[in-house]
Enzyme design. Sequence first.
Site, PDB file in Angstrom:
ATOM      1  N   HIS A  15     -33.088  24.646  -2.423  1.00 16.83           N
ATOM      2  CA  HIS A  15     -34.029  25.345  -3.309  1.00 16.83           C
ATOM      3  C   HIS A  15     -33.403  26.630  -3.865  1.00 16.83           C
ATOM      4  O   HIS A  15     -33.608  27.707  -3.318  1.00 16.83           O
ATOM      5  CB  HIS A  15     -35.313  25.691  -2.544  1.00 16.83           C
ATOM      6  CG  HIS A  15     -36.141  24.492  -2.232  1.00 16.83           C
ATOM      7  ND1 HIS A  15     -37.047  23.967  -3.127  1.00 16.83           N
ATOM      8  CD2 HIS A  15     -36.178  23.693  -1.141  1.00 16.83           C
ATOM      9  CE1 HIS A  15     -37.610  22.905  -2.595  1.00 16.83           C
ATOM     10  NE2 HIS A  15     -37.103  22.707  -1.391  1.00 16.83           N
TER      11      HIS A  15
ATOM     12  N   CYS B 250     -34.398  19.395  -4.882  1.00 17.30           N
ATOM     13  CA  CYS B 250     -34.811  18.759  -3.640  1.00 17.30           C
ATOM     14  C   CYS B 250     -35.374  17.354  -3.901  1.00 17.30           C
ATOM     15  O   CYS B 250     -34.612  16.437  -4.133  1.00 17.30           O
ATOM     16  CB  CYS B 250     -35.773  19.671  -2.891  1.00 17.30           C
ATOM     17  SG  CYS B 250     -35.655  19.432  -1.116  1.00 17.30           S
TER      18      CYS B 250
ATOM     19  N   ASP C 227     -45.664  35.782  -0.289  1.00 18.35           N
ATOM     20  CA  ASP C 227     -45.464  37.200  -0.584  1.00 18.35           C
ATOM     21  C   ASP C 227     -44.054  37.656  -0.194  1.00 18.35           C
ATOM     22  O   ASP C 227     -43.516  38.585  -0.789  1.00 18.35           O
ATOM     23  CB  ASP C 227     -46.508  38.058   0.135  1.00 18.35           C
ATOM     24  CG  ASP C 227     -47.808  38.108  -0.661  1.00 18.35           C
ATOM     25  OD1 ASP C 227     -47.735  38.146  -1.903  1.00 18.35           O
ATOM     26  OD2 ASP C 227     -48.886  38.086  -0.048  1.00 18.35           O
TER      27      ASP C 227
ATOM     28  N   GLU D 107     -34.225  28.308  -6.350  1.00 16.85           N
ATOM     29  CA  GLU D 107     -35.232  29.247  -6.875  1.00 16.85           C
ATOM     30  C   GLU D 107     -35.574  30.340  -5.872  1.00 16.85           C
ATOM     31  O   GLU D 107     -35.994  31.432  -6.251  1.00 16.85           O
ATOM     32  CB  GLU D 107     -36.498  28.498  -7.314  1.00 16.85           C
ATOM     33  CG  GLU D 107     -37.379  27.912  -6.215  1.00 16.85           C
ATOM     34  CD  GLU D 107     -36.965  26.520  -5.745  1.00 16.85           C
ATOM     35  OE1 GLU D 107     -35.783  26.156  -5.920  1.00 16.85           O
ATOM     36  OE2 GLU D 107     -37.824  25.805  -5.170  1.00 16.85           O
TER      37      GLU D 107
END
Length: 542
Positions: A514, A380, A71, A516
Amino acid sequence: MTRYIFITGGVVSSLGKGLGSAALGALLQARGYCVRLCKLDPYLNVDPGTMSPFQHGEVFVTDDGAETDLDLGHYERFTGVPAKATDNTTTGRIYTSVLQKERKGEYLGATIQVIPHITNEIQDFIREKEGTADFVLCEIGGTVGDIESLPFLEAIRQFGNEVGRKRAIFIHVTLLPYIPAAGELKTKPTQHSVKELMSYGIRPQILLCRADRPIEEDERNKIALFCNIDQKKVIPALDVSSIYEVPITYHDEGLDHQVMDSFGIKDISNLDLSTWHNIVKNIKEPESEVTIAIIGKYTNLADSYKSLNEALIHGGIANKVKVKLKFIEAEIFEKEALSDHLEGVNGILVPGGFGDRGVEGKIKAAQYAREKKIPYFGICYGMQMAVIEAARNLCGIDGAGSSEFKKCRVPVIGIMTEWTKGDKKELRKKDENLGGTMRLGAYPAKLKEGSKVAGIYNSLEISERHRHRYEVNINYIEQLERSGLKFSGMSPDGRLPEIIEYVDHPWFIGVQFHPELKSKPFDPHPLFVSFISAAIEQERLV
Ligand code: GLN
């Protein structure tokens, strides 16, 4: 003065409380306020770092190296405010801290109890945010009625009581299920859930009612009457086709206006939500379409690649295309021909992962992308697989693999035990807690001038978030570079390879971090924008 908004959930889990909180954060920002979002998770793990993605979805990593609930990813994507380690806590962490204090003798003489010691510790977590924002939005994980969440509910009740109604409100997210036989949305579960919440001493000011169809006036009145809530504060939260519509629809239903009203803040004029409208327009009216294959291991649980899916959508928004995702279990390639599954895809992405199930399939996918000149994005583990593929097939290193594999004769990917961050030496010890052996959080990297990634980032210095245990062994760099695989990004001390690319390939990039995690719909990550643009180019060529 900091105001607090507590968000609880009732009836069932997976109601989108996290998204709702994030969207409300974005609406408050659009009103010119500074927001901070945090989450209290009732499970006993100290953090989600050791949980399987199948259990709890993706682990979101913050700049300061915390492994947190996904979240927090929503919060960051919707508000652009970088999440911090102190934005997430769990029952496990709260108890650990209380027990450590007890051992140190900090409560000398006292009997340690859930109330007040655990509840005070939870309140300290919330109070720590005082002064850091105009609004602190605090989501309580789990569903009201769960045994685990009781101390959290008691803590926010006490906290709300202490700061007073002008500074703390409660929003409860519930579900109105549609019963086909009756032909109507049912309000009873919501009534019961609010009743349960009230039995803990919390009276919600606002109800956010999830439903799959419009909620009639009658039903809203009924909920208002039975739950003791102003009818205007019973807010429909209907299903939408894109999560980025949520701020707009919640605003249209009056959520942010009712929040202002609950705090007794005079409302301002119209909000400028044009950023969100533009994002939604680009999603709903794409000019074309590309298909990206994601070759992973947790492909049947959508939440396990949450940030990745979103970042690909962001890349699509920037290029005005719809990005279709095709999830493929890597293991399939150990038995079946790749072309059966990859025919017609415009890009191949191998995401992060752990363990050795499916690795041979991922290595084959990297080889397929390299040979067939299909855009390849290795993230990764996906970068490590591409390095192993090059070592085996271009450098002829038979048995090249990673120390993470059960069997590995030549570890081209292995554990680095020592490197420097800034002017500090960092060490990785074998016998540390599992999390302790990981390289976590933001690390800087230097990019090679003239490389493809330097062009994409339009910079020679970057900082990206990491979460991995193994690194490319630098002793193989020379040999790999001679075979055509370039190391275009390295840690500033030159010891940790960060980015690889092939010069003679339309788009083949592997990154040890990462990207993203930092992509936002209004600020898409450059690597995803570029990858999707390469996929569009590939689509044009076929
Ligand atoms: N398993 C690999 C490592 O620990 C990659 C981790 C990842 O992809 N996040 O190094």
